[in-house]
Design an enzyme around this catalytic site. Structure first.
Site, mmCIF file in Angstrom:
data_model
loop_
_atom_site.group_PDB
_atom_site.id
_atom_site.type_symbol
_atom_site.label_atom_id
_atom_site.label_comp_id
_atom_site.label_asym_id
_atom_site.label_seq_id
_atom_site.Cartn_x
_atom_site.Cartn_y
_atom_site.Cartn_z
ATOM 1 N N ASN A 53 -1.781 -1.781 5.316
ATOM 2 C CA ASN A 53 -2.678 -1.916 4.163
ATOM 3 C C ASN A 53 -1.841 -2.454 3.007
ATOM 4 O OD1 ASN A 53 -4.345 -1.574 1.965
ATOM 5 N ND2 ASN A 53 -4.308 0.669 2.005
ATOM 6 N N TRP A 54 -2.057 -3.722 2.705
ATOM 7 C CA TRP A 54 -1.232 -4.357 1.672
ATOM 8 C C TRP A 54 -1.662 -3.995 0.260
ATOM 9 C CZ3 TRP A 54 -0.180 -10.132 3.413
ATOM 10 C CH2 TRP A 54 0.744 -10.113 4.466
ATOM 11 N N LYS A 55 -2.828 -3.348 0.129
ATOM 12 C CA LYS A 55 -3.337 -3.020 -1.215
ATOM 13 C C LYS A 55 -3.355 -4.297 -2.068
ATOM 14 C CE LYS A 55 -1.867 1.623 -0.400
ATOM 15 N NZ LYS A 55 -1.476 2.922 -0.907
ATOM 16 N N HIS B 220 -10.808 4.112 1.465
ATOM 17 C CA HIS B 220 -9.429 4.504 1.166
ATOM 18 C C HIS B 220 -9.445 5.412 -0.067
ATOM 19 C CE1 HIS B 220 -5.322 4.222 -0.282
ATOM 20 N NE2 HIS B 220 -4.997 3.968 0.971
ATOM 21 N N GLU C 93 -7.836 5.425 -2.679
ATOM 22 C CA GLU C 93 -7.806 4.716 -3.967
ATOM 23 C C GLU C 93 -9.198 4.212 -4.326
ATOM 24 O OE1 GLU C 93 -4.551 2.146 -2.907
ATOM 25 O OE2 GLU C 93 -3.252 3.920 -2.853
ATOM 26 N N GLU D 124 -5.452 10.451 5.854
ATOM 27 C CA GLU D 124 -4.437 10.138 4.847
ATOM 28 C C GLU D 124 -4.460 11.196 3.753
ATOM 29 O OE1 GLU D 124 -3.334 5.682 4.947
ATOM 30 O OE2 GLU D 124 -4.917 5.960 3.493
ATOM 31 N N GLY E 47 2.064 6.790 -0.982
ATOM 32 C CA GLY E 47 2.906 6.120 -1.972
ATOM 33 C C GLY E 47 3.868 7.049 -2.686
ATOM 34 N N SER F 132 3.025 7.449 3.435
ATOM 35 C CA SER F 132 4.479 7.302 3.457
ATOM 36 C C SER F 132 5.061 7.194 4.871
ATOM 37 C CB SER F 132 5.153 8.431 2.671
ATOM 38 O OG SER F 132 4.776 8.364 1.298
ATOM 39 N N GLY G 235 1.062 1.694 4.109
ATOM 40 C CA GLY G 235 0.978 0.936 2.863
ATOM 41 C C GLY G 235 2.296 0.242 2.570
HETATM 42 P P1 PGA Z 1 1.825 4.410 1.821
HETATM 43 O O1 PGA Z 1 0.238 4.100 1.762
HETATM 44 O O2 PGA Z 1 2.262 4.103 3.222
HETATM 45 O O3 PGA Z 1 2.421 3.458 0.808
HETATM 46 O O4 PGA Z 1 1.997 5.830 1.469
HETATM 47 C C1 PGA Z 1 -0.604 4.449 2.814
HETATM 48 C C2 PGA Z 1 -2.020 4.049 2.489
HETATM 49 O O5 PGA Z 1 -2.434 4.184 1.333
HETATM 50 O O6 PGA Z 1 -2.767 3.572 3.370
#
Ligand code: PGA
Length: 245
Positions: A5-7, A91, A93, A163, A169, A209, A230
């Site tokens: 997931n590149w966000k 997600h 976010e 998640e 993150g 993470s 991510g």
């Molecule tokens: P992260 O993000 O690996 O940077 O913790 C995971 C995600 O939000 O899908």
């Protein structure tokens, strides 16, 4: 399944450079599904770079409906037309910053399936919920509201991603046991609603993470069927190390 997931990172030129480096590193990873989910403007570059490879491309969101007066949104029809095969739904976010709720999850999953996309549906508890002993209650609500209303046929086509929000993150990963416990709980909900066979065969990814140095221990848990990654998916060598753990 190993999904990146590149966000809100990378331009089309950076997308092309990523795949040029990444493809040779993962071309022998034949026994797993590799997915990259870049921002919308990079989907075209990602699809053309991955043509004829073992890598699928997904979006990070979609809107229900085929087309219409919905300024700023993108439909499953458009994602299908551009060559996407997957889409991340709800997600944390999106839940946190854009108020997405369980009713949206149901609408978005149905819209994704209508256009042949595999939805990767995210669930997970926030830190205060875990600390307050509410993890299972939250996962249960997210399952009951967003996933249980699907038909068995629809459910069979989705992937779930657990998640924990506090692990996203932050560099704090759930321990393999914590992740496996949550997956087992979700799988139990799946079996209760859709039957034991669905519970056993549904894919549940862990996200939060995941890095090259912790992926092996997480994947050693039988409950964990892959990862949604991510930060560590932005660098070709690091995501290849996760994929090839
Ligand atoms: P992260 O993000 O690996 O940077 O913790 C995971 C995600 O939000 O899908």
């Amino acid at each position: 399944m190993m999904a990146g997931n590149w966000k809100m990172y990378k331009t089309p030129a950076e997308t092309k450079a990523f795949f040029e480096a990444f493809k040779p590193l993962t071309e022998s990873a034949a026994n797993r599904d590799i997915v990259i989910c870049p921002p919308f403007p990079n989907l075209h570059a990602a699809v053309s770079e991955t043509e004829g490879t073992n890598i699928g491309v997904g979006a990070q969101n979609l809107y229900w409906g085929k087309e219409g007066a919905v300024t700023g949104e993108v439909s499953g029809h458009m994602l299908q037309a551009i060559g996407c095969q997957y889409v991340i739904i709800a997600h944390s976010e999106r839940r946190q910053y854009f108020g997405e709720n369980e009713a949206d999850v149901v609408r978005k999953v149905k819209a994704a399936l209508e256009y042949g996309l595999t939805p990767i549906v995210c669930v997970g508890e926030r830190l205060e919920e875990r600390e307050g002993g509410g993890t299972e209650a939250v996962l249960g609500e997210q399952f009951d509201g967003g996933i249980a209303p699907l038909t068995a046929e629809e459910f069979a086509k989705i992937v779930i991603a657990y998640e924990p929000v506090w692990a996203i993150g932050t560099g704090k990963t759930a321990t393999p046991k914590m992740a496996a416990d949550a997956h087992r709980f979700i799988r139990g909900k799946v079996s209760g609603k859709f039957g034991a066979e669905a519970g056993a065969s549904t894919r549940i990814l862990y996200g939060g993470s995941v890095k090259p140095d912790n992926v092996k221990n997480l994947m050693a848990e039988e409950e964990i069927d892959g990862a949604l990654v991510g930060g560590a998916s932005l660098d070709p060598a690091s995501f290849a190390a996760v994929v090839n753990f």
